[in-house]
Design a protein around this motif. Structure first.
Motif, mmCIF file in Angstrom:
data_model
loop_
_atom_site.group_PDB
_atom_site.id
_atom_site.type_symbol
_atom_site.label_atom_id
_atom_site.label_comp_id
_atom_site.label_asym_id
_atom_site.label_seq_id
_atom_site.Cartn_x
_atom_site.Cartn_y
_atom_site.Cartn_z
ATOM 1 N N GLY A 50 0.837 -1.190 0.000
ATOM 2 C CA GLY A 50 0.000 0.000 0.000
ATOM 3 C C GLY A 50 0.868 1.235 0.000
ATOM 4 N N VAL A 68 -4.415 0.586 0.007
ATOM 5 C CA VAL A 68 -3.995 -0.502 0.887
ATOM 6 C C VAL A 68 -4.516 -1.797 0.277
ATOM 7 C CG1 VAL A 68 -4.192 -1.527 3.187
ATOM 8 C CG2 VAL A 68 -4.022 0.960 2.950
ATOM 9 N N GLU A 70 -6.163 -5.169 -0.416
ATOM 10 C CA GLU A 70 -7.456 -5.593 0.128
ATOM 11 C C GLU A 70 -7.312 -6.500 1.352
ATOM 12 O OE1 GLU A 70 -11.763 -7.240 -1.482
ATOM 13 O OE2 GLU A 70 -10.078 -7.058 -2.885
ATOM 14 N N GLN A 73 -6.814 -4.300 4.493
ATOM 15 C CA GLN A 73 -7.752 -3.227 4.801
ATOM 16 C C GLN A 73 -8.471 -3.491 6.115
ATOM 17 O OE1 GLN A 73 -10.257 -2.626 1.341
ATOM 18 N NE2 GLN A 73 -8.517 -2.045 0.082
ATOM 19 N N LYS A 74 -8.947 -2.400 6.725
ATOM 20 C CA LYS A 74 -9.678 -2.445 8.009
ATOM 21 C C LYS A 74 -8.777 -2.866 9.167
ATOM 22 C CE LYS A 74 -13.899 -2.092 5.981
ATOM 23 N NZ LYS A 74 -14.197 -0.769 5.540
ATOM 24 N N TYR A 77 -4.030 0.432 8.635
ATOM 25 C CA TYR A 77 -2.909 0.856 7.793
ATOM 26 C C TYR A 77 -3.245 2.109 6.979
ATOM 27 C CZ TYR A 77 -0.781 -3.570 9.033
ATOM 28 O OH TYR A 77 -0.239 -4.627 9.737
ATOM 29 N N GLY A 78 -4.488 2.229 6.519
ATOM 30 C CA GLY A 78 -4.882 3.436 5.798
ATOM 31 C C GLY A 78 -4.756 4.668 6.678
ATOM 32 N N ALA A 106 -13.797 5.976 -0.711
ATOM 33 C CA ALA A 106 -13.386 6.187 0.677
ATOM 34 C C ALA A 106 -13.886 7.471 1.324
ATOM 35 C CB ALA A 106 -11.857 6.147 0.732
#
Length: 140
Positions: A50, A68, A70, A73-74, A77-78, A106
């Motif tokens: 990412g 990021v 897939e 994700q969640k 990291y984003g 997003a």
């Protein structure tokens, strides 16, 4: 004599001529050129999972993309990547951050992190809206 040529496989160098021309024109007007930079999310072996591509100006940072993988994700990291961009922008004296996203991407992510919606182009692409957001980085 000049001619208009359509090219579906343009050389990167040809596109660079266009980009440089536009950047030079803008620089004459605003007195500066945004500086591109990237921040990466890597594992121990250096594989990229990412990151962010952004542009720094004297008063703002523009987030061109934040991605990021897939599978990651969640997991925060984003948010880490976004905070890293904002911190870098603050170190360079920026006072606000700008980003745009699609209605299927997003928006909620950015809103939850203090960004405010400043515009929308409805039905911009295949029925989807382009959403523009801004965040003040320095406390007033």
């Amino acid at each position: 004599m000049y001619k208009v040529v359509v090219d579906y496989e343009p050389k990167e160098a040809d596109n660079d001529v266009l980009r440089e021309g536009m950047l030079a024109f803008n620089e004459k007007i605003v007195g500066e050129r945004d500086k591109p930079f990237s921040i990466f999310l890597k594992n121990e072996s250096g594989k990229i999972y990412g990151g962010v591509q952004a542009f720094l100006g004297s008063e703002s940072v523009y987030i061109d993309l934040l991605f990021v993988d897939e599978a990651l994700q969640k997991q925060g990291y984003g948010t880490q990547l976004l905070l890293a961009v904002e911190q870098e922008a603050l170190k360079k004296g920026c006072v606000f951050s700008l980003v745009d996203t699609w209605d299927f991407q997003a928006e909620a992510f950015y809103l939850q992190r203090g960004y405010k919606r400043i515009g929308e182009l409805k039905d911009y692409w295949l029925g989807h809206s382009k959403i523009f957001l801004r965040k003040n980085l320095k406390k007033v």
